[in-house]
Design a protein around this motif. Structure first.
Motif, PDB file in Angstrom:
ATOM      1  N   TYR A 109      40.821 -30.344  83.523  1.00  0.00           N
ATOM      2  CA  TYR A 109      39.906 -29.707  84.477  1.00  0.00           C
ATOM      3  C   TYR A 109      38.477 -29.740  83.936  1.00  0.00           C
ATOM      4  O   TYR A 109      37.517 -29.955  84.685  1.00  0.00           O
ATOM      5  N   GLY A 110      38.355 -29.544  82.633  1.00  0.00           N
ATOM      6  CA  GLY A 110      37.021 -29.585  82.030  1.00  0.00           C
ATOM      7  C   GLY A 110      36.379 -30.946  82.132  1.00  0.00           C
ATOM      8  O   GLY A 110      35.196 -31.068  82.438  1.00  0.00           O
ATOM      9  N   GLU A 111      37.178 -32.004  81.875  1.00  0.00           N
ATOM     10  CA  GLU A 111      36.630 -33.358  81.948  1.00  0.00           C
ATOM     11  C   GLU A 111      36.214 -33.729  83.376  1.00  0.00           C
ATOM     12  O   GLU A 111      35.161 -34.348  83.580  1.00  0.00           O
ATOM     13  N   LYS A 112      37.034 -33.341  84.341  1.00  0.00           N
ATOM     14  CA  LYS A 112      36.781 -33.778  85.718  1.00  0.00           C
ATOM     15  C   LYS A 112      35.729 -32.943  86.429  1.00  0.00           C
ATOM     16  O   LYS A 112      34.905 -33.495  87.184  1.00  0.00           O
ATOM     17  N   PHE A 113      35.736 -31.633  86.185  1.00  0.00           N
ATOM     18  CA  PHE A 113      34.868 -30.755  86.971  1.00  0.00           C
ATOM     19  C   PHE A 113      33.782 -30.061  86.154  1.00  0.00           C
ATOM     20  O   PHE A 113      32.623 -30.022  86.572  1.00  0.00           O
ATOM     21  N   ILE A 114      34.152 -29.482  85.010  1.00  0.00           N
ATOM     22  CA  ILE A 114      33.205 -28.633  84.290  1.00  0.00           C
ATOM     23  C   ILE A 114      32.119 -29.442  83.597  1.00  0.00           C
ATOM     24  O   ILE A 114      30.922 -29.143  83.718  1.00  0.00           O
ATOM     25  N   MET A 115      32.503 -30.495  82.858  1.00  0.00           N
ATOM     26  CA  MET A 115      31.497 -31.243  82.099  1.00  0.00           C
ATOM     27  C   MET A 115      30.418 -31.877  82.984  1.00  0.00           C
ATOM     28  O   MET A 115      29.226 -31.804  82.639  1.00  0.00           O
ATOM     29  N   PRO A 116      30.759 -32.502  84.113  1.00  0.00           N
ATOM     30  CA  PRO A 116      29.676 -33.026  84.969  1.00  0.00           C
ATOM     31  C   PRO A 116      28.710 -31.939  85.427  1.00  0.00           C
ATOM     32  O   PRO A 116      27.493 -32.178  85.513  1.00  0.00           O
ATOM     33  N   LEU A 117      29.232 -30.742  85.692  1.00  0.00           N
ATOM     34  CA  LEU A 117      28.358 -29.652  86.122  1.00  0.00           C
ATOM     35  C   LEU A 117      27.492 -29.150  84.971  1.00  0.00           C
ATOM     36  O   LEU A 117      26.317 -28.807  85.169  1.00  0.00           O
ATOM     37  N   LEU A 118      28.054 -29.112  83.766  1.00  0.00           N
ATOM     38  CA  LEU A 118      27.251 -28.703  82.607  1.00  0.00           C
ATOM     39  C   LEU A 118      26.135 -29.710  82.349  1.00  0.00           C
ATOM     40  O   LEU A 118      25.010 -29.329  82.000  1.00  0.00           O
ATOM     41  N   ASN A 119      26.431 -30.974  82.517  1.00  0.00           N
ATOM     42  CA  ASN A 119      25.396 -31.993  82.342  1.00  0.00           C
ATOM     43  C   ASN A 119      24.289 -31.845  83.380  1.00  0.00           C
ATOM     44  O   ASN A 119      23.099 -31.970  83.067  1.00  0.00           O
ATOM     45  N   ASP A 120      24.679 -31.564  84.628  1.00  0.00           N
ATOM     46  CA  ASP A 120      23.680 -31.314  85.669  1.00  0.00           C
ATOM     47  C   ASP A 120      22.856 -30.071  85.344  1.00  0.00           C
ATOM     48  O   ASP A 120      21.644 -30.030  85.581  1.00  0.00           O
ATOM     49  N   PHE A 121      23.524 -29.053  84.798  1.00  0.00           N
ATOM     50  CA  PHE A 121      22.843 -27.805  84.450  1.00  0.00           C
ATOM     51  C   PHE A 121      21.790 -28.054  83.373  1.00  0.00           C
ATOM     52  O   PHE A 121      20.687 -27.491  83.428  1.00  0.00           O
ATOM     53  N   VAL A 126      23.181 -17.054  84.829  1.00  0.00           N
ATOM     54  CA  VAL A 126      22.783 -18.153  85.715  1.00  0.00           C
ATOM     55  C   VAL A 126      23.838 -19.251  85.713  1.00  0.00           C
ATOM     56  O   VAL A 126      24.155 -19.836  86.758  1.00  0.00           O
ATOM     57  N   LEU A 127      24.420 -19.530  84.544  1.00  0.00           N
ATOM     58  CA  LEU A 127      25.441 -20.573  84.454  1.00  0.00           C
ATOM     59  C   LEU A 127      26.677 -20.209  85.266  1.00  0.00           C
ATOM     60  O   LEU A 127      27.214 -21.048  86.005  1.00  0.00           O
ATOM     61  N   VAL A 128      27.140 -18.983  85.153  1.00  0.00           N
ATOM     62  CA  VAL A 128      28.334 -18.561  85.898  1.00  0.00           C
ATOM     63  C   VAL A 128      28.076 -18.646  87.396  1.00  0.00           C
ATOM     64  O   VAL A 128      28.923 -19.130  88.164  1.00  0.00           O
ATOM     65  N   ASP A 129      26.919 -18.191  87.829  1.00  0.00           N
ATOM     66  CA  ASP A 129      26.575 -18.278  89.255  1.00  0.00           C
ATOM     67  C   ASP A 129      26.491 -19.735  89.702  1.00  0.00           C
ATOM     68  O   ASP A 129      26.902 -20.090  90.817  1.00  0.00           O
ATOM     69  N   TYR A 130      25.963 -20.588  88.845  1.00  0.00           N
ATOM     70  CA  TYR A 130      25.842 -22.016  89.156  1.00  0.00           C
ATOM     71  C   TYR A 130      27.220 -22.655  89.325  1.00  0.00           C
ATOM     72  O   TYR A 130      27.474 -23.385  90.292  1.00  0.00           O
ATOM     73  N   LEU A 131      28.128 -22.360  88.395  1.00  0.00           N
ATOM     74  CA  LEU A 131      29.479 -22.915  88.481  1.00  0.00           C
ATOM     75  C   LEU A 131      30.201 -22.422  89.731  1.00  0.00           C
ATOM     76  O   LEU A 131      30.883 -23.182  90.417  1.00  0.00           O
ATOM     77  N   ALA A 132      30.039 -21.136  90.037  1.00  0.00           N
ATOM     78  CA  ALA A 132      30.684 -20.578  91.223  1.00  0.00           C
ATOM     79  C   ALA A 132      30.168 -21.242  92.493  1.00  0.00           C
ATOM     80  O   ALA A 132      30.942 -21.538  93.426  1.00  0.00           O
TER      81      ALA A 132
END
Length: 290
Positions: free
Chosen positions: A102-114, A279-285
């Motif tokens: 789940y981290g590879e597919k969803f979380i890491m791309p969002l962290l990179n965008d962040f 801000v990160l938690v709100d961004y992920l949500a």
């Protein structure tokens, strides 16, 4: 000895050239300002101001002392602004853990965008399927899937997931498909981290022990085996929902499918949650919402 006692009052009087105006700026009484200045002069053993009925001015010693005190006060103001900025603008290091797939597919791309949006934020990410202790490991945030154990951690829902049971058309054509939970023992079940699958029967949760010729802790490997007609698999939607929609896999036992379960952001309790985490938690949500 309290080295900061009287400093704010001294600087205010030096700049206002008036005890009364200084007291008004500090929102305190003129008598209090006068007492603090007198105590400061006694402590330093020198006179800091010339006082007349019409004007207050610095002595030579007072001028030297003011120059140093003004620098100290400016530094303190800058320190307070820095802390305020940390609370208002995301910056600094975030230590985060998430499940591997789940981290590879969803979380890491969002962290990179962040990081593109907030270049002052850095990440130290541990992708693991182990449940790590956030406090002991010094983690700021964890992404957890499914039901949460009771803990002192704060939790915010980010999204949800659904578990599907599926097999390829070639498998169903050759071996048929189960229509009841009891029929699963007649099929080759591709097993992941647990040798049981979760279902709902008559409104109640039920775990069914399964067996088969492949056991592997990789969802992608199990998906590949199912696509090649080796057996039946139970996996979360993000592994196989596209295959089901494309007809490459057939969804089975839909009437016994569990309700959606949560995907969560967990973080240690902190009444003054830093801006980078808030801000990160709100961004992920926002990004993971269905």
């Amino acid at each position: 000895m309290y080295l900061w006692d009287g400093i704010s009052e001294f600087v205010a009087v030096a700049e206002a050239e008036s005890f009364t105006l200084a007291a008004q700026r500090l929102n305190i009484s003129t008598a209090h300002v006068s007492r603090q200045i007198s105590a400061l002069e006694n402590r330093l053993g020198t006179k800091l101001f010339y006082r007349t009925t019409r004007k207050v001015s610095l002595t030579e010693e007072g001028t030297i002392y003011y120059r140093h005190c003004r620098q100290l006060q400016t530094g303190l103001e800058e320190a307070e602004r820095a802390i305020s900025n940390l609370k208002d603008s995301p910056q600094g290091l975030v230590k985060l853990t998430a499940p591997v797939a789940y981290g590879e597919k969803f979380i890491m791309p969002l962290l990179n965008d962040f990081m593109v949006q907030y270049p002052s934020v850095e990440f130290n990410v541990d992708l693991t399927n182990r449940t790590l202790d956030l406090v002991e490991g010094g983690y700021d945030l964890a992404i957890r899937l499914g039901k949460l154990a009771d803990s002192s951690l704060m939790a915010k829902p980010l999204s949800s997931r659904t578990h599907y049971v599926a097999a390829s058309p070639s498998y169903v054509e050759k071996y048929g498909q189960p229509h009841t939970l009891s029929e699963l023992n007649q099929h080759n079940c591709l097993i992941g981290n647990h040798n049981y699958w979760r279902f709902v029967e008559n409104g109640r949760e039920r775990n069914i022990k399964v067996r088969g010729g492949l056991s592997c802790n990789s969802g992608y490997a199990l998906r590949d085996a199912a696509l090649k007609g080796i057996g039946i698999v139970q996996l979360p939607d993000y592994y196989i929902e596209d295959d089901i929609n494309a007809g490459n896999l057939l969804s089975l036992l839909d009437g016994h499918r569990e309700a959606k379960e949560g995907i969560w952001a967990l973080y240690p309790q902190n009444r003054h949650l830093s801006a980078k985490i808030r801000v990160l938690v709100d961004y992920l949500a926002e990004k993971l919402i269905e």
